[in-house]
Motif scaffolding. Structure first.
Motif, PDB file in Angstrom:
ATOM      1  N   ILE A 124       0.837  -1.200   0.000  1.00  0.00           N
ATOM      2  CA  ILE A 124       0.000   0.000   0.000  1.00  0.00           C
ATOM      3  C   ILE A 124       0.876   1.255   0.000  1.00  0.00           C
ATOM      4  CG2 ILE A 124      -1.657   1.350   1.356  1.00  0.00           C
ATOM      5  CD1 ILE A 124      -2.666  -1.418   2.430  1.00  0.00           C
ATOM      6  N   MET A 125       1.849   1.266   0.912  1.00  0.00           N
ATOM      7  CA  MET A 125       2.709   2.431   1.060  1.00  0.00           C
ATOM      8  C   MET A 125       3.508   2.712  -0.219  1.00  0.00           C
ATOM      9  SD  MET A 125       5.534   3.015   4.044  1.00  0.00           S
ATOM     10  CE  MET A 125       6.441   1.514   3.663  1.00  0.00           C
ATOM     11  N   LEU A 126       4.081   1.657  -0.796  1.00  0.00           N
ATOM     12  CA  LEU A 126       4.897   1.840  -1.986  1.00  0.00           C
ATOM     13  C   LEU A 126       4.039   2.105  -3.215  1.00  0.00           C
ATOM     14  CD1 LEU A 126       7.495  -0.988  -1.269  1.00  0.00           C
ATOM     15  CD2 LEU A 126       7.757   1.459  -0.907  1.00  0.00           C
ATOM     16  N   HIS A 165       0.208   8.203   3.630  1.00  0.00           N
ATOM     17  CA  HIS A 165       0.597   6.797   3.744  1.00  0.00           C
ATOM     18  C   HIS A 165       0.077   6.189   5.040  1.00  0.00           C
ATOM     19  CE1 HIS A 165       3.869   7.817   0.730  1.00  0.00           C
ATOM     20  NE2 HIS A 165       3.253   6.797   0.199  1.00  0.00           N
ATOM     21  N   ALA A 166       0.281   6.897   6.155  1.00  0.00           N
ATOM     22  CA  ALA A 166      -0.160   6.391   7.452  1.00  0.00           C
ATOM     23  C   ALA A 166      -1.680   6.239   7.484  1.00  0.00           C
ATOM     24  CB  ALA A 166       0.302   7.335   8.557  1.00  0.00           C
ATOM     25  N   THR A 167      -2.397   7.205   6.908  1.00  0.00           N
ATOM     26  CA  THR A 167      -3.858   7.156   6.869  1.00  0.00           C
ATOM     27  C   THR A 167      -4.344   5.962   6.068  1.00  0.00           C
ATOM     28  OG1 THR A 167      -4.048   9.561   7.078  1.00  0.00           O
ATOM     29  CG2 THR A 167      -5.938   8.395   6.137  1.00  0.00           C
ATOM     30  N   LYS A 168      -3.719   5.724   4.929  1.00  0.00           N
ATOM     31  CA  LYS A 168      -4.147   4.632   4.060  1.00  0.00           C
ATOM     32  C   LYS A 168      -3.864   3.258   4.677  1.00  0.00           C
ATOM     33  CE  LYS A 168      -6.174   6.495   0.612  1.00  0.00           C
ATOM     34  NZ  LYS A 168      -7.578   6.147   0.309  1.00  0.00           N
ATOM     35  N   ILE A 169      -2.722   3.104   5.297  1.00  0.00           N
ATOM     36  CA  ILE A 169      -2.409   1.828   5.932  1.00  0.00           C
ATOM     37  C   ILE A 169      -3.444   1.523   7.009  1.00  0.00           C
ATOM     38  CG2 ILE A 169      -0.752   0.648   7.441  1.00  0.00           C
ATOM     39  CD1 ILE A 169       1.470   1.988   5.823  1.00  0.00           C
ATOM     40  N   GLN A 170      -3.805   2.531   7.778  1.00  0.00           N
ATOM     41  CA  GLN A 170      -4.820   2.349   8.822  1.00  0.00           C
ATOM     42  C   GLN A 170      -6.186   2.050   8.206  1.00  0.00           C
ATOM     43  OE1 GLN A 170      -5.403   5.755  11.378  1.00  0.00           O
ATOM     44  NE2 GLN A 170      -6.360   4.532  12.982  1.00  0.00           N
ATOM     45  N   GLN A 171      -6.521   2.742   7.123  1.00  0.00           N
ATOM     46  CA  GLN A 171      -7.812   2.541   6.468  1.00  0.00           C
ATOM     47  C   GLN A 171      -7.992   1.100   6.002  1.00  0.00           C
ATOM     48  OE1 GLN A 171      -8.355   4.916   2.954  1.00  0.00           O
ATOM     49  NE2 GLN A 171     -10.345   4.054   2.477  1.00  0.00           N
ATOM     50  N   PHE A 172      -6.921   0.506   5.496  1.00  0.00           N
ATOM     51  CA  PHE A 172      -7.018  -0.837   4.921  1.00  0.00           C
ATOM     52  C   PHE A 172      -6.708  -1.957   5.908  1.00  0.00           C
ATOM     53  CE2 PHE A 172      -5.727   1.667   0.979  1.00  0.00           C
ATOM     54  CZ  PHE A 172      -7.035   1.791   0.538  1.00  0.00           C
ATOM     55  N   GLU A 173      -6.547  -1.630   7.185  1.00  0.00           N
ATOM     56  CA  GLU A 173      -6.188  -2.630   8.186  1.00  0.00           C
ATOM     57  C   GLU A 173      -7.192  -3.771   8.259  1.00  0.00           C
ATOM     58  OE1 GLU A 173      -5.625  -1.101  12.083  1.00  0.00           O
ATOM     59  OE2 GLU A 173      -3.457  -1.003  11.920  1.00  0.00           O
ATOM     60  N   SER A 174      -8.460  -3.462   8.116  1.00  0.00           N
ATOM     61  CA  SER A 174      -9.494  -4.490   8.263  1.00  0.00           C
ATOM     62  C   SER A 174      -9.956  -5.058   6.925  1.00  0.00           C
ATOM     63  CB  SER A 174     -10.699  -3.914   9.023  1.00  0.00           C
ATOM     64  OG  SER A 174     -11.252  -2.815   8.312  1.00  0.00           O
ATOM     65  N   TRP A 175      -9.241  -4.735   5.860  1.00  0.00           N
ATOM     66  CA  TRP A 175      -9.613  -5.232   4.539  1.00  0.00           C
ATOM     67  C   TRP A 175      -9.053  -6.632   4.304  1.00  0.00           C
ATOM     68  CZ3 TRP A 175     -10.297  -1.717  -0.232  1.00  0.00           C
ATOM     69  CH2 TRP A 175     -11.082  -0.610   0.101  1.00  0.00           C
ATOM     70  N   PHE A 287      -5.899  14.329  -6.397  1.00  0.00           N
ATOM     71  CA  PHE A 287      -5.160  13.651  -5.343  1.00  0.00           C
ATOM     72  C   PHE A 287      -5.990  13.640  -4.066  1.00  0.00           C
ATOM     73  CE2 PHE A 287      -4.055  18.089  -5.032  1.00  0.00           C
ATOM     74  CZ  PHE A 287      -4.007  18.344  -3.672  1.00  0.00           C
ATOM     75  N   VAL A 288      -5.649  12.747  -3.152  1.00  0.00           N
ATOM     76  CA  VAL A 288      -6.410  12.578  -1.925  1.00  0.00           C
ATOM     77  C   VAL A 288      -6.213  13.780  -1.013  1.00  0.00           C
ATOM     78  CG1 VAL A 288      -6.730  11.161   0.144  1.00  0.00           C
ATOM     79  CG2 VAL A 288      -6.276  10.074  -2.061  1.00  0.00           C
ATOM     80  N   VAL A 289      -7.314  14.295  -0.493  1.00  0.00           N
ATOM     81  CA  VAL A 289      -7.292  15.406   0.453  1.00  0.00           C
ATOM     82  C   VAL A 289      -7.531  14.860   1.850  1.00  0.00           C
ATOM     83  CG1 VAL A 289      -8.415  17.553   1.158  1.00  0.00           C
ATOM     84  CG2 VAL A 289      -8.128  17.035  -1.277  1.00  0.00           C
ATOM     85  N   LEU A 290      -6.710  15.277   2.806  1.00  0.00           N
ATOM     86  CA  LEU A 290      -6.848  14.823   4.178  1.00  0.00           C
ATOM     87  C   LEU A 290      -7.383  15.953   5.050  1.00  0.00           C
ATOM     88  CD1 LEU A 290      -3.475  12.903   4.639  1.00  0.00           C
ATOM     89  CD2 LEU A 290      -5.693  11.945   4.044  1.00  0.00           C
ATOM     90  N   SER A 291      -8.225  15.593   6.008  1.00  0.00           N
ATOM     91  CA  SER A 291      -8.743  16.553   6.981  1.00  0.00           C
ATOM     92  C   SER A 291      -8.709  15.898   8.353  1.00  0.00           C
ATOM     93  CB  SER A 291     -10.181  16.956   6.622  1.00  0.00           C
ATOM     94  OG  SER A 291     -10.694  17.852   7.598  1.00  0.00           O
ATOM     95  N   ASN A 292      -7.929  16.478   9.271  1.00  0.00           N
ATOM     96  CA  ASN A 292      -7.765  15.909  10.614  1.00  0.00           C
ATOM     97  C   ASN A 292      -7.319  14.450  10.567  1.00  0.00           C
ATOM     98  OD1 ASN A 292      -8.636  18.330  11.881  1.00  0.00           O
ATOM     99  ND2 ASN A 292     -10.781  17.731  11.531  1.00  0.00           N
ATOM    100  N   GLY A 293      -6.420  14.156   9.631  1.00  0.00           N
ATOM    101  CA  GLY A 293      -5.851  12.822   9.541  1.00  0.00           C
ATOM    102  C   GLY A 293      -6.748  11.801   8.872  1.00  0.00           C
ATOM    103  N   GLU A 294      -7.870  12.234   8.288  1.00  0.00           N
ATOM    104  CA  GLU A 294      -8.768  11.309   7.634  1.00  0.00           C
ATOM    105  C   GLU A 294      -8.998  11.730   6.179  1.00  0.00           C
ATOM    106  OE1 GLU A 294     -12.391  10.875   9.740  1.00  0.00           O
ATOM    107  OE2 GLU A 294     -11.452  10.079  11.565  1.00  0.00           O
ATOM    108  N   GLN A 295      -9.225  10.713   5.332  1.00  0.00           N
ATOM    109  CA  GLN A 295      -9.487  10.965   3.918  1.00  0.00           C
ATOM    110  C   GLN A 295     -10.826  11.680   3.777  1.00  0.00           C
ATOM    111  OE1 GLN A 295      -8.564   7.810   0.955  1.00  0.00           O
ATOM    112  NE2 GLN A 295     -10.768   7.685   0.731  1.00  0.00           N
ATOM    113  N   SER A 296     -10.842  12.802   3.112  1.00  0.00           N
ATOM    114  CA  SER A 296     -12.083  13.574   3.020  1.00  0.00           C
ATOM    115  C   SER A 296     -12.558  13.812   1.591  1.00  0.00           C
ATOM    116  CB  SER A 296     -11.919  14.915   3.739  1.00  0.00           C
ATOM    117  OG  SER A 296     -10.897  15.679   3.114  1.00  0.00           O
ATOM    118  N   GLY A 297     -11.714  13.567   0.610  1.00  0.00           N
ATOM    119  CA  GLY A 297     -12.134  13.801  -0.765  1.00  0.00           C
ATOM    120  C   GLY A 297     -10.938  13.868  -1.689  1.00  0.00           C
ATOM    121  N   ARG A 298     -11.158  14.404  -2.884  1.00  0.00           N
ATOM    122  CA  ARG A 298     -10.076  14.551  -3.851  1.00  0.00           C
ATOM    123  C   ARG A 298     -10.023  15.995  -4.334  1.00  0.00           C
ATOM    124  NH1 ARG A 298      -7.332  10.268  -5.816  1.00  0.00           N
ATOM    125  NH2 ARG A 298      -8.132   8.198  -5.377  1.00  0.00           N
TER     126      ARG A 298
END
Length: 302
Positions: A124-126, A165-175, A287-298
């Motif tokens: 995911i990170m790479l 990267h950190a947000t995405k890794i956390q997002q996909f933890e339960s996938w 590109f992905v927009v982050l708000s308070n450490g969470e994915q919020s849009g593009r």
């Protein structure tokens, strides 16, 4: 007069890691080819539409000087190159290469839980490493803040993507992540190797990462409450007829700098990189927009 060099040393005062692979060499090496007795890569240049054999195993076409090592300052005001993100990438590259080797050998039972989780996180990170998106975000920041220094912009861009990267890794933890292969036609890989479908109009939420010319890593949301306990990699699932052309089309649509694959495949793609056609695709980039450490849009890249 000789051109003055910028900051080139790390916090320890040693030469910083400046040859940063924008797509990891450990991933690209799966696409190594041979031509006239020489090892290298068949590469389509997106901007020109030309196909060339790039000699050498180091994938120099995927290297950008000081891409992930921005200039920072100590409390005392000493400038240095921060290698934190590049070191994180390097560890991830090692994890990705090691587990992929085990998968190719069919050694699924030998893959430990920690190594598996690290492998998925690394993929995911790479997969989110994009020199093109880095450059576009730099341009946006510079346009909005014309007095901002080059060093400051570099820090802002790296910090944004480090957070992503950190947000995405956390997002996909339960996938649930599964391997699909062998593909009926070779997979392509481009400079933006991960396809993230979590912010599209499609109901088919997922992520797709080419690992080798024959193996695709696919992640999807899991409804299994015990998923975290049972997410072992046990085998490679067969590939549906539609999956390979869909994956390769995604690679072509997202590529902005280069595509690596078989020579014949790349030559057939040249009409899709006619200047006007390519420019039209780029005009829709986001590109992905982050708000308070969470994915919020593009947000639009251009």
């Amino acid at each position: 007069m000789a051109k003055k060099k910028g900051v080139t040393t790390n916090l320890a005062g040693k030469s910083a890691k400046h040859k940063n692979h924008t797509v990891p060499k450990g991933l690209l090496k799966r696409w190594l080819a041979e031509n006239e007795g020489k090892k290298g890569y068949w590469v389509l240049d997106c901007n020109s539409g030309t196909v060339q054999f790039r000699k050498g195993e180091n994938a120099s076409f995927a290297i950008k000087e000081f891409r992930y090592v921005p200039v920072r300052y100590t409390k005392e005001g000493t400038a240095y190159r921060d290698e934190w993100l590049e070191d994180w990438f390097s560890q991830g590259e090692s994890d990705l290469a090691a587990v992929t080797d085990q998968i190719l050998k069919g050694q699924y039972d030998a893959i430990k839980d920690k190594a598996r989780d690290s492998f998925i996180g690394a993929a995911i990170m790479l997969g989110f490493r994009s020199a093109y998106e880095f450059s576009c975000l730099e341009t946006l920041i510079r346009e909005e803040n014309p007095d901002c220094s080059h060093e400051s912009i570099g820090r802002q861009v790296v910090d944004h993507f480090r957070s992503l990267h950190a947000t995405k890794i956390q997002q996909f933890e339960s996938w649930s992540f599964t391997l699909h292969g062998p593909t009926k036609e070779p997979l392509l890989i481009g400079d933006r190797p991960l396809f993230d479908m979590t912010l599209t109009a499609s109901n088919q939420q997922g992520v797709y990462i080419p690992l080798t010319p024959e193996i695709l890593l696919v992640g999807r949301p899991s409804n299994d409450p015990n998923f975290k306990k049972n997410k072992r990699i046990t085998s490679i699932e067969s590939v549906s007829q539609e999956l390979t052309p869909i994956a390769n089309n995604m690679t072509v649509e997202r590529a902005r700098q280069f595509i690596v694959g078989k020579k014949e495949q790349l030559l057939a793609l040249r009409p899709r990189f006619i200047q006007q056609t390519f420019a039209e695709r780029k005009s829709q980039d986001s590109f992905v927009v982050l708000s308070n450490g969470e994915q919020s849009g593009r947000g639009l890249l251009v």
